[in-house]
Design a protein around this motif. Sequence first.
Motif, PDB file in Angstrom:
ATOM      1  N   GLY A 154       0.827  -1.188   0.000  1.00  0.00           N
ATOM      2  CA  GLY A 154       0.000   0.000   0.000  1.00  0.00           C
ATOM      3  C   GLY A 154       0.869   1.247   0.000  1.00  0.00           C
ATOM      4  N   PRO A 155       0.336   2.395   0.385  1.00  0.00           N
ATOM      5  CA  PRO A 155       1.114   3.639   0.328  1.00  0.00           C
ATOM      6  C   PRO A 155       2.214   3.741   1.380  1.00  0.00           C
ATOM      7  CG  PRO A 155      -1.010   4.022   1.358  1.00  0.00           C
ATOM      8  CD  PRO A 155      -1.041   2.614   0.850  1.00  0.00           C
ATOM      9  N   ARG A 156       2.139   2.904   2.408  1.00  0.00           N
ATOM     10  CA  ARG A 156       3.109   3.011   3.507  1.00  0.00           C
ATOM     11  C   ARG A 156       4.099   1.851   3.448  1.00  0.00           C
ATOM     12  NH1 ARG A 156       3.441   1.371   9.014  1.00  0.00           N
ATOM     13  NH2 ARG A 156       4.592   2.870  10.300  1.00  0.00           N
ATOM     14  N   LEU A 157       5.330   2.166   3.116  1.00  0.00           N
ATOM     15  CA  LEU A 157       6.380   1.157   3.020  1.00  0.00           C
ATOM     16  C   LEU A 157       7.244   1.233   4.274  1.00  0.00           C
ATOM     17  CD1 LEU A 157       7.785  -0.987   1.244  1.00  0.00           C
ATOM     18  CD2 LEU A 157       9.183   0.850   0.294  1.00  0.00           C
ATOM     19  N   ASP A 158       7.246   0.176   5.066  1.00  0.00           N
ATOM     20  CA  ASP A 158       7.943   0.199   6.351  1.00  0.00           C
ATOM     21  C   ASP A 158       8.961  -0.941   6.434  1.00  0.00           C
ATOM     22  OD1 ASP A 158       8.534   1.228   8.823  1.00  0.00           O
ATOM     23  OD2 ASP A 158       6.943   0.167   9.868  1.00  0.00           O
ATOM     24  N   LEU A 209      13.246  -3.929  -4.573  1.00  0.00           N
ATOM     25  CA  LEU A 209      12.610  -2.666  -4.214  1.00  0.00           C
ATOM     26  C   LEU A 209      13.359  -1.484  -4.827  1.00  0.00           C
ATOM     27  CD1 LEU A 209      11.812  -3.456  -0.484  1.00  0.00           C
ATOM     28  CD2 LEU A 209      10.116  -2.870  -2.228  1.00  0.00           C
ATOM     29  N   LYS A 210      14.669  -1.591  -4.851  1.00  0.00           N
ATOM     30  CA  LYS A 210      15.468  -0.523  -5.463  1.00  0.00           C
ATOM     31  C   LYS A 210      15.154  -0.414  -6.947  1.00  0.00           C
ATOM     32  CE  LYS A 210      20.230   1.157  -5.732  1.00  0.00           C
ATOM     33  NZ  LYS A 210      21.653   0.873  -5.378  1.00  0.00           N
ATOM     34  N   ASP A 211      14.999  -1.557  -7.610  1.00  0.00           N
ATOM     35  CA  ASP A 211      14.666  -1.550  -9.034  1.00  0.00           C
ATOM     36  C   ASP A 211      13.278  -0.966  -9.280  1.00  0.00           C
ATOM     37  OD1 ASP A 211      17.099  -2.693  -9.623  1.00  0.00           O
ATOM     38  OD2 ASP A 211      16.318  -4.743  -9.724  1.00  0.00           O
ATOM     39  N   PRO A 215      11.381   4.299  -2.069  1.00  0.00           N
ATOM     40  CA  PRO A 215      12.153   5.371  -1.410  1.00  0.00           C
ATOM     41  C   PRO A 215      13.462   4.858  -0.825  1.00  0.00           C
ATOM     42  CG  PRO A 215       9.840   5.487  -0.796  1.00  0.00           C
ATOM     43  CD  PRO A 215      10.005   4.203  -1.540  1.00  0.00           C
ATOM     44  N   ASP A 216      14.562   5.468  -1.240  1.00  0.00           N
ATOM     45  CA  ASP A 216      15.877   4.988  -0.823  1.00  0.00           C
ATOM     46  C   ASP A 216      16.059   5.068   0.686  1.00  0.00           C
ATOM     47  OD1 ASP A 216      18.538   4.012  -1.730  1.00  0.00           O
ATOM     48  OD2 ASP A 216      19.228   5.830  -0.738  1.00  0.00           O
ATOM     49  N   GLY A 217      15.495   6.091   1.311  1.00  0.00           N
ATOM     50  CA  GLY A 217      15.651   6.235   2.751  1.00  0.00           C
ATOM     51  C   GLY A 217      15.022   5.108   3.532  1.00  0.00           C
ATOM     52  N   MET A 222      17.965  -1.757   5.010  1.00  0.00           N
ATOM     53  CA  MET A 222      17.412  -3.095   5.162  1.00  0.00           C
ATOM     54  C   MET A 222      18.532  -4.116   5.346  1.00  0.00           C
ATOM     55  SD  MET A 222      14.353  -3.144   2.333  1.00  0.00           S
ATOM     56  CE  MET A 222      14.089  -4.918   2.486  1.00  0.00           C
ATOM     57  N   VAL A 223      19.660  -3.842   4.728  1.00  0.00           N
ATOM     58  CA  VAL A 223      20.852  -4.685   4.818  1.00  0.00           C
ATOM     59  C   VAL A 223      21.984  -3.801   5.336  1.00  0.00           C
ATOM     60  CG1 VAL A 223      22.491  -6.090   3.500  1.00  0.00           C
ATOM     61  CG2 VAL A 223      20.059  -6.155   2.925  1.00  0.00           C
ATOM     62  N   PRO A 224      22.818  -4.287   6.265  1.00  0.00           N
ATOM     63  CA  PRO A 224      23.904  -3.444   6.781  1.00  0.00           C
ATOM     64  C   PRO A 224      24.766  -2.862   5.665  1.00  0.00           C
ATOM     65  CG  PRO A 224      23.704  -5.444   8.089  1.00  0.00           C
ATOM     66  CD  PRO A 224      22.776  -5.611   6.929  1.00  0.00           C
ATOM     67  N   VAL A 225      25.257  -1.665   5.873  1.00  0.00           N
ATOM     68  CA  VAL A 225      26.015  -0.953   4.854  1.00  0.00           C
ATOM     69  C   VAL A 225      27.210  -1.783   4.387  1.00  0.00           C
ATOM     70  CG1 VAL A 225      27.385   1.103   4.368  1.00  0.00           C
ATOM     71  CG2 VAL A 225      25.293   1.291   5.716  1.00  0.00           C
TER      72      VAL A 225
END
Length: 227
Positions: A154-158, A209-211, A215-217, A222-225
Amino acid sequence: MCVLAHVLEEAGIATVVLASMRPVAERMNVPRVLYCEFPLGRPLGMPDNAAFQHEVLSAAFDLLEAPEGPVLVDYPEIVEAFETPLACALPPRYDPDIAPSVDEAQGLRAAYDRAVARRGTTEVGRSISADGVPGALTDLERVIAGEHWKEVYGPRLDTLAISHDLRSYYQEAALELAEGPAPGARQVEAWFFEETEAGKTLAVARDALKDQDAPDGIIFYMVPVGR
């Protein structure tokens, strides 16, 4: 730390930053930076190696002798990020009709419940409860399969909070199952992302999700840097 260095410098206190991410130090234009290609969270490079750590500190303090700045120096040695994954047996497949990550998570539920009963607390709960773990993994599998994140969430990506809860669920179950001395934090992280179906699913879902221009933020951590 780069921002804090500017604050301290304005107060008349000379600083040296030990940076693990060179582009950040370059953008922040810090007065004195020693860039160390070390694993994140290990600014002095090698744990339990006092001689190496003193060499790093000595190189850092040498930057105080620079006549003017900004100064950015690369430390000459590289320390690779390597952690032996935690030795923890995973449950065998039980239901071949569901995704491996979901089947795996359900198989760990008894260990998770024992961990919560023994400790009296859990880190799971920012976004989902333990009961919601299989459903959260199912949603990630849907994104991997090609469904758009807006159709799934939905509109809220958490996903940032969801990824925290998934990792906490697995880590708490793993600590209940593992034998021997308490492992290092990176060992548990390595086990989750390298050995478990859920960890692999989380990493692949992040790329999906990136593809999809999520939202990048929300998805970045989601995965450690370091991964």
